[in-house]
Design a protein around this motif. Structure first.
Motif, PDB file in Angstrom:
ATOM      1  N   SER A   1      56.287  77.258   1.459  1.00  0.00           N
ATOM      2  CA  SER A   1      57.014  76.824   0.275  1.00  0.00           C
ATOM      3  C   SER A   1      57.424  78.018  -0.580  1.00  0.00           C
ATOM      4  CB  SER A   1      56.141  75.859  -0.536  1.00  0.00           C
ATOM      5  OG  SER A   1      56.831  75.393  -1.663  1.00  0.00           O
ATOM      6  N   TYR A   2      56.503  78.968  -0.741  1.00  0.00           N
ATOM      7  CA  TYR A   2      56.808  80.180  -1.497  1.00  0.00           C
ATOM      8  C   TYR A   2      57.905  80.987  -0.815  1.00  0.00           C
ATOM      9  CZ  TYR A   2      56.151  84.814  -3.576  1.00  0.00           C
ATOM     10  OH  TYR A   2      56.346  86.031  -4.182  1.00  0.00           O
ATOM     11  N   GLY A   3      57.815  81.088   0.501  1.00  0.00           N
ATOM     12  CA  GLY A   3      58.778  81.903   1.244  1.00  0.00           C
ATOM     13  C   GLY A   3      60.200  81.374   1.161  1.00  0.00           C
ATOM     14  N   THR A   4      60.352  80.058   1.114  1.00  0.00           N
ATOM     15  CA  THR A   4      61.691  79.463   1.073  1.00  0.00           C
ATOM     16  C   THR A   4      62.121  79.092  -0.336  1.00  0.00           C
ATOM     17  OG1 THR A   4      60.829  77.223   1.402  1.00  0.00           O
ATOM     18  CG2 THR A   4      61.342  78.497   3.378  1.00  0.00           C
ATOM     19  N   GLY A   5      61.135  78.968  -1.236  1.00  0.00           N
ATOM     20  CA  GLY A   5      61.447  78.498  -2.577  1.00  0.00           C
ATOM     21  C   GLY A   5      61.747  77.013  -2.619  1.00  0.00           C
ATOM     22  N   ARG A   6      61.369  76.303  -1.562  1.00  0.00           N
ATOM     23  CA  ARG A   6      61.650  74.867  -1.460  1.00  0.00           C
ATOM     24  C   ARG A   6      60.365  74.110  -1.122  1.00  0.00           C
ATOM     25  NH1 ARG A   6      66.950  73.608  -0.759  1.00  0.00           N
ATOM     26  NH2 ARG A   6      66.391  71.750   0.441  1.00  0.00           N
ATOM     27  N   PRO A   7      60.333  72.801  -1.384  1.00  0.00           N
ATOM     28  CA  PRO A   7      59.154  72.021  -1.022  1.00  0.00           C
ATOM     29  C   PRO A   7      58.951  71.955   0.486  1.00  0.00           C
ATOM     30  CG  PRO A   7      60.518  70.836  -2.613  1.00  0.00           C
ATOM     31  CD  PRO A   7      61.327  72.007  -2.132  1.00  0.00           C
ATOM     32  N   VAL A   8      57.704  71.872   0.900  1.00  0.00           N
ATOM     33  CA  VAL A   8      57.357  71.531   2.277  1.00  0.00           C
ATOM     34  C   VAL A   8      57.044  70.040   2.260  1.00  0.00           C
ATOM     35  CG1 VAL A   8      55.691  71.819   4.132  1.00  0.00           C
ATOM     36  CG2 VAL A   8      56.476  73.814   2.855  1.00  0.00           C
ATOM     37  N   PRO A   9      57.920  69.196   2.820  1.00  0.00           N
ATOM     38  CA  PRO A   9      57.714  67.744   2.744  1.00  0.00           C
ATOM     39  C   PRO A   9      56.401  67.329   3.401  1.00  0.00           C
ATOM     40  CG  PRO A   9      59.925  68.286   3.519  1.00  0.00           C
ATOM     41  CD  PRO A   9      59.133  69.556   3.559  1.00  0.00           C
ATOM     42  N   PRO A  10      55.901  66.128   3.089  1.00  0.00           N
ATOM     43  CA  PRO A  10      54.650  65.655   3.670  1.00  0.00           C
ATOM     44  C   PRO A  10      54.657  65.732   5.198  1.00  0.00           C
ATOM     45  CG  PRO A  10      55.348  64.198   1.919  1.00  0.00           C
ATOM     46  CD  PRO A  10      56.463  65.178   2.122  1.00  0.00           C
ATOM     47  N   VAL A  11      53.576  66.237   5.748  1.00  0.00           N
ATOM     48  CA  VAL A  11      53.482  66.409   7.191  1.00  0.00           C
ATOM     49  C   VAL A  11      52.116  65.906   7.652  1.00  0.00           C
ATOM     50  CG1 VAL A  11      52.640  68.778   6.902  1.00  0.00           C
ATOM     51  CG2 VAL A  11      53.627  68.074   9.084  1.00  0.00           C
ATOM     52  N   SER A  12      52.094  65.270   8.814  1.00  0.00           N
ATOM     53  CA  SER A  12      50.839  64.812   9.410  1.00  0.00           C
ATOM     54  C   SER A  12      50.049  66.016   9.909  1.00  0.00           C
ATOM     55  CB  SER A  12      51.127  63.861  10.570  1.00  0.00           C
ATOM     56  OG  SER A  12      49.971  63.681  11.373  1.00  0.00           O
ATOM     57  N   ILE A  13      48.786  66.107   9.534  1.00  0.00           N
ATOM     58  CA  ILE A  13      47.954  67.214   9.977  1.00  0.00           C
ATOM     59  C   ILE A  13      47.786  67.186  11.498  1.00  0.00           C
ATOM     60  CG2 ILE A  13      45.640  68.226   9.882  1.00  0.00           C
ATOM     61  CD1 ILE A  13      47.283  68.750   7.388  1.00  0.00           C
ATOM     62  N   ARG A  14      47.601  66.007  12.066  1.00  0.00           N
ATOM     63  CA  ARG A  14      47.413  65.918  13.523  1.00  0.00           C
ATOM     64  C   ARG A  14      48.660  66.352  14.274  1.00  0.00           C
ATOM     65  NH1 ARG A  14      42.801  63.976  15.144  1.00  0.00           N
ATOM     66  NH2 ARG A  14      41.492  62.739  13.724  1.00  0.00           N
ATOM     67  N   VAL A  15      49.822  65.941  13.787  1.00  0.00           N
ATOM     68  CA  VAL A  15      51.077  66.342  14.433  1.00  0.00           C
ATOM     69  C   VAL A  15      51.269  67.846  14.319  1.00  0.00           C
ATOM     70  CG1 VAL A  15      53.588  66.169  14.310  1.00  0.00           C
ATOM     71  CG2 VAL A  15      52.188  64.100  14.122  1.00  0.00           C
ATOM     72  N   ALA A  16      51.027  68.383  13.123  1.00  0.00           N
ATOM     73  CA  ALA A  16      51.187  69.826  12.932  1.00  0.00           C
ATOM     74  C   ALA A  16      50.222  70.605  13.817  1.00  0.00           C
ATOM     75  CB  ALA A  16      50.960  70.182  11.464  1.00  0.00           C
ATOM     76  N   HIS A  17      48.997  70.099  13.965  1.00  0.00           N
ATOM     77  CA  HIS A  17      48.010  70.775  14.805  1.00  0.00           C
ATOM     78  C   HIS A  17      48.425  70.734  16.274  1.00  0.00           C
ATOM     79  CE1 HIS A  17      44.138  72.504  15.735  1.00  0.00           C
ATOM     80  NE2 HIS A  17      43.890  71.531  16.600  1.00  0.00           N
ATOM     81  N   ALA A  18      48.925  69.595  16.697  1.00  0.00           N
ATOM     82  CA  ALA A  18      49.375  69.468  18.089  1.00  0.00           C
ATOM     83  C   ALA A  18      50.555  70.383  18.380  1.00  0.00           C
ATOM     84  CB  ALA A  18      49.753  68.015  18.379  1.00  0.00           C
ATOM     85  N   ASP A  19      51.366  70.636  17.372  1.00  0.00           N
ATOM     86  CA  ASP A  19      52.540  71.518  17.534  1.00  0.00           C
ATOM     87  C   ASP A  19      52.199  72.982  17.284  1.00  0.00           C
ATOM     88  OD1 ASP A  19      54.064  69.301  18.057  1.00  0.00           O
ATOM     89  OD2 ASP A  19      54.862  69.122  16.015  1.00  0.00           O
TER      90      ASP A  19
END
Length: 247
Positions: A86-104
């Motif tokens: 979020s800091y790097g882009t200056g934009r929000p990181v929308p809600p994300v599933s932890i399990r999906v993010a971990h699998a990816d």
């Protein structure tokens, strides 16, 4: 929390975020209260704020509720995570599933710890004041995404208010420091003028000659001129020591 109660709580949180023009301002306590308000308004499990400078975290603050979890998950983001994204882009990181993010394999260290803490989803919004980025607010949610868009906007409003509050306090602190420095410089000048006048009267000489004696003594003994002037005023310095050699 019903709609009216939430509006009242949000209004109070935004007013609190603006109240930073005080001498006893505590940054950690301030950011903790912002995180607490975020948890209460969003029904989150925990929240935390990462202040970032030069791409590196310089401060981590967690909500009172779930503090251990929030701090652990903020610390896990040194190798990447919602706050840094979020800091790097200056934009929000929308809600994300932890399990999906971990699998990816997205933020592996962060998602591994989040799973251990039974965090279901997360999102982050930047702390920003116009073009100035100060860090990010990270929210840890006990439900699957997506959240209502209004909740993401609410978190961003709190983060924006916190960024304004931090910037305003920084400007206030700089003003207070400058004011104190100017006051000390003025007081020092007054003491030097007073010491000159006292010596000129004692020695029956001019103020300029008295000033030369003060300055030479300060240089010989590597002392601040103001310190020598104070010693003259308080009569703790022998006049004979001040007179230039040969007088």
């Amino acid at each position: 929390m019903d709609h009216t109660t939430r509006e009242v709580r949000l209004a109070a949180a935004l007013v609190e975020a603006a109240d930073t023009l005080t001498d006893g301002f505590d940054t950690a306590g301030y950011l903790r209260r912002v995180s607490d308000n975020c948890v209460a308004l969003l029904g989150a499990r925990a929240a935390g704020i990462m202040l970032i400078d030069g791409g590196r975290a310089v401060s981590l603050t967690a909500s009172s509720l779930g503090a251990d979890v929030a701090l652990d998950l903020l610390e896990a983001q040194t190798g990447g995570g919602p706050c840094l994204d979020s800091y790097g882009t200056g934009r929000p990181v929308p809600p994300v599933s932890i399990r999906v993010a971990h699998a990816d394999s997205r933020w592996p260290d962060f998602t591994e710890r989040a799973l251990r803490h039974d965090i279901v989803s997360t999102f982050a919004v930047p702390l920003r004041r116009r073009e100035t980025l100060l860090g990010a607010l990270n929210v840890f949610v006990p439900t699957l995404p997506p959240l209502n868009e209004s909740e993401l906007l609410l978190a961003q409003a709190l983060a924006d208010a916190a960024a304004v509050g931090l910037q305003n306090h920084r400007a206030y602190a700089q003003y207070r420091t400058l004011s104190a420095q100017l006051q000390e410089a003025l007081s020092s000048r007054v003491r030097i003028e007073q010491a000159k006048g006292m010596l000129a009267e004692r020695w029956d000489t001019t103020a300029d000659q008295a000033f030369v004696a003060l300055r030479q003594f300060a240089r010989r003994h590597q002392l601040p001129l103001d310190r020598v002037a104070r010693a003259v005023i308080e009569r703790v310095l022998d006049d004979a020591r001040l007179r230039p050699e040969g007088d």
